[in-house]
Motif scaffolding. Structure first.
Motif, PDB file in Angstrom:
ATOM      1  N   THR A   1       1.440  12.658  -1.072  1.00 26.38           N
ATOM      2  CA  THR A   1       2.244  12.558  -2.116  1.00 26.38           C
ATOM      3  C   THR A   1       1.864  13.181  -3.531  1.00 26.38           C
ATOM      4  O   THR A   1       0.584  13.622  -3.646  1.00 26.38           O
ATOM      5  N   ILE A   2       2.910  13.740  -4.257  1.00 19.60           N
ATOM      6  CA  ILE A   2       2.869  14.135  -5.400  1.00 19.60           C
ATOM      7  C   ILE A   2       3.609  13.516  -6.343  1.00 19.60           C
ATOM      8  O   ILE A   2       4.492  13.278  -6.247  1.00 19.60           O
ATOM      9  N   ALA A   3       2.837  13.544  -7.481  1.00 20.38           N
ATOM     10  CA  ALA A   3       3.674  13.091  -8.670  1.00 20.38           C
ATOM     11  C   ALA A   3       3.604  14.185  -9.710  1.00 20.38           C
ATOM     12  O   ALA A   3       2.918  14.751 -10.191  1.00 20.38           O
TER      13      ALA A   3
ATOM     14  N   GLY B   1     -10.693   1.950  -0.929  1.00 19.08           N
ATOM     15  CA  GLY B   1      -9.332   1.427  -0.519  1.00 19.08           C
ATOM     16  C   GLY B   1      -8.354   2.127  -1.074  1.00 19.08           C
ATOM     17  O   GLY B   1      -7.127   1.784  -1.146  1.00 19.08           O
ATOM     18  N   ALA B   2      -8.808   2.640  -2.233  1.00 18.14           N
ATOM     19  CA  ALA B   2      -7.936   3.388  -3.076  1.00 18.14           C
ATOM     20  C   ALA B   2      -7.219   4.689  -2.250  1.00 18.14           C
ATOM     21  O   ALA B   2      -7.689   5.141  -1.612  1.00 18.14           O
ATOM     22  N   ALA B   3      -5.828   4.779  -2.647  1.00 22.73           N
ATOM     23  CA  ALA B   3      -5.010   6.025  -2.077  1.00 22.73           C
ATOM     24  C   ALA B   3      -5.214   7.190  -3.357  1.00 22.73           C
ATOM     25  O   ALA B   3      -5.162   6.726  -4.480  1.00 22.73           O
ATOM     26  N   ILE B   4      -5.198   8.456  -2.837  1.00 27.24           N
ATOM     27  CA  ILE B   4      -5.402   9.670  -3.819  1.00 27.24           C
ATOM     28  C   ILE B   4      -4.224  10.447  -3.504  1.00 27.24           C
ATOM     29  O   ILE B   4      -3.859  10.855  -2.292  1.00 27.24           O
ATOM     30  N   GLY B   5      -3.438  10.991  -4.585  1.00 26.77           N
ATOM     31  CA  GLY B   5      -2.405  11.833  -4.424  1.00 26.77           C
ATOM     32  C   GLY B   5      -2.590  12.974  -5.272  1.00 26.77           C
ATOM     33  O   GLY B   5      -3.613  13.114  -6.260  1.00 26.77           O
TER      34      GLY B   5
ATOM     35  N   THR C   1       0.974  -1.190  -0.130  1.00 27.92           N
ATOM     36  CA  THR C   1       0.022  -0.067  -0.076  1.00 27.92           C
ATOM     37  C   THR C   1       1.130   1.147   0.112  1.00 27.92           C
ATOM     38  O   THR C   1       2.115   1.223   0.135  1.00 27.92           O
ATOM     39  N   LEU C   2       0.342   2.548  -0.163  1.00 27.95           N
ATOM     40  CA  LEU C   2       1.114   3.707  -0.326  1.00 27.95           C
ATOM     41  C   LEU C   2       1.633   3.814   1.146  1.00 27.95           C
ATOM     42  O   LEU C   2       2.813   4.161   1.152  1.00 27.95           O
ATOM     43  N   ASP C   3       0.897   3.665   2.330  1.00 29.86           N
ATOM     44  CA  ASP C   3       1.556   3.658   3.501  1.00 29.86           C
ATOM     45  C   ASP C   3       2.654   2.933   3.764  1.00 29.86           C
ATOM     46  O   ASP C   3       3.779   3.369   4.251  1.00 29.86           O
ATOM     47  N   GLU C   4       2.766   1.573   3.301  1.00 31.56           N
ATOM     48  CA  GLU C   4       3.969   0.748   3.317  1.00 31.56           C
ATOM     49  C   GLU C   4       5.013   1.196   2.492  1.00 31.56           C
ATOM     50  O   GLU C   4       6.122   1.247   3.242  1.00 31.56           O
ATOM     51  N   ALA C   5       4.725   1.855   1.337  1.00 34.64           N
ATOM     52  CA  ALA C   5       5.613   2.145   0.622  1.00 34.64           C
ATOM     53  C   ALA C   5       6.564   3.479   1.142  1.00 34.64           C
ATOM     54  O   ALA C   5       7.699   3.452   1.228  1.00 34.64           O
ATOM     55  N   LEU C   6       5.637   4.567   1.885  1.00 37.46           N
ATOM     56  CA  LEU C   6       6.360   5.523   2.408  1.00 37.46           C
ATOM     57  C   LEU C   6       6.829   5.363   3.696  1.00 37.46           C
ATOM     58  O   LEU C   6       7.911   6.068   3.823  1.00 37.46           O
TER      59      LEU C   6
END
Ligand SMILES: [Zn+2]
Length: 343
Positions: free
Chosen positions: A272-274, A230-234, A79-84
């Protein structure tokens, strides 16, 4: 937007050599490299079916489904949290793992209609980077506009002069390569007046205006549903301008405004920003400083590469493109296991 991965060149030769040497079989017995690999997609669907930029179609729904199935079997899809936590070095589980994060840029409607349900069916989280001014809109971004113009153009041979000279001969080098060359010209840092670029290109190419009656980007209700499911949004900025083309004040505005709108509309804090386009010349040290100041925990680039422990810069987290081919993804991961590099 991004360019589509080709299948030949150095990668193709290496892949063939590996296949014949049996290295794939050998390497699958090696332990995983401790890493975070981030795959980036744009559109899911069939590029043949419309006149817009084929370069932003990452895979068909079937290909995407196969890729996610494959990733679930072979790596740790995180997940995004795990990645961060990996990026920050704060993860509790220090076991060696090959983590893969799935991300999408631009927020096209097909992200909601196709990508999100597929990810959900596999219990995998996707991270969707939205351009807040485009959410729910019928807007035609510049890469799609250029594509439409060229595919309906009366001129098959034309010259462009801003921001540099470019001769295009569609019959000689084909539509795909011609389109890529015009998009490359647009992305040059000297293009500080995008409206002028589009005006001059329209005159030279003499193509049709794309229809603006069809909604092309997912809307806030859909984003809220995705987030609930459950999706994460950046953030992918407010306007999708190349940040390196903007002064510090406008960069600040792009980063801060999009984050504030995401909070207001979705009730989520975007960590997060892409960076739009994401190539090395699409953002600067100033961009990274501003991203930190605005409150983002991480900034994602898009010029390839893996993220390794102790060698990951939080405001230049690497992402790569795998294209639609499952064999290519398989080989990419094997090559990474052997060499520690991804394209
Ligand atoms: Zn983009």
């Amino acid at each position: 937007m991004a360019k589509k991965a080709g299948s030949g060149g150095k990668f193709g030769r290496l892949a063939r050599a590996l296949r014949w040497s049996g290295a794939l079989f050998v390497s699958s017995k090696l332990p995983p490299r401790d890493s975070l690999l981030i795959v980036n997609y744009h559109r899911i669907g069939n590029a043949e079916e419309d006149l817009f930029d084929p370069g932003v179609f990452s895979a068909t729904a079937e290909e995407f489904d196969e890729q996610i199935k494959f990733l679930k079997r072979n790596v740790d899809v995180v997940t995004l949290d795990e990645a961060l936590a990996f990026v920050d070095g704060t993860q509790k589980d220090k076991a060696r793992r090959c983590r893969v994060l799935i991300t999408f840029d631009d927020g096209y409607l097909d992200n909601y209609e196709l990508a999100h349900p597929i990810l959900r069916s596999h219990g995998v989280q996707g991270v969707f980077f939205l351009v807040t001014s485009m959410v729910g809109s019928n807007r035609i971004p510049w890469w799609d506009k250029v594509s439409y113009m060229m595919k309906t153009g009366r001129k098959r041979r034309f010259s462009l002069h801003y921001p540099a000279n470019l001769e295009v001969d569609v019959d000689r080098i084909g539509m795909a390569e011609s389109l890529r060359s015009v998009l490359r010209l647009y992305k040059r840092p000297e293009n500080t007046d995008p409206a002028r670029f589009m005006r001059e290109a329209a005159e030279a190419i003499q193509g049709e205006e794309p229809p603006t009656t069809v909604r092309r980007f997912l809307n806030w209700d859909e984003a809220r549903q995705m987030s609930r499911e459950g999706a994460a949004i950046g953030s992918h900025t407010h306007s999708h301008n190349l940040l390196s083309h903007l002064g510090p004040d406008r960069q600040y505005e792009e980063l801060a405004k999009s984050r504030a709108i995401l909070k207001e509309q979705l009730g989520v804090v975007a960590d997060t920003i892409a960076y739009p386009v994401g190539k090395k010349d699409a953002f600067t040290d100033e961009t990274k400083r501003i991203a930190r100041e605005v409150g983002y925990r991480a900034g994602f680039s898009f010029y390839g590469g893996a993220n390794l422990p102790g060698q990951t810069s939080p405001y230049d987290v690497r992402r790569f493109d795998i294209g639609p081919d499952l064999n290519r993804l398989r080989l990419e991961l094997e090559i990474f296991r052997l060499t520690g590099h991804v394209r």
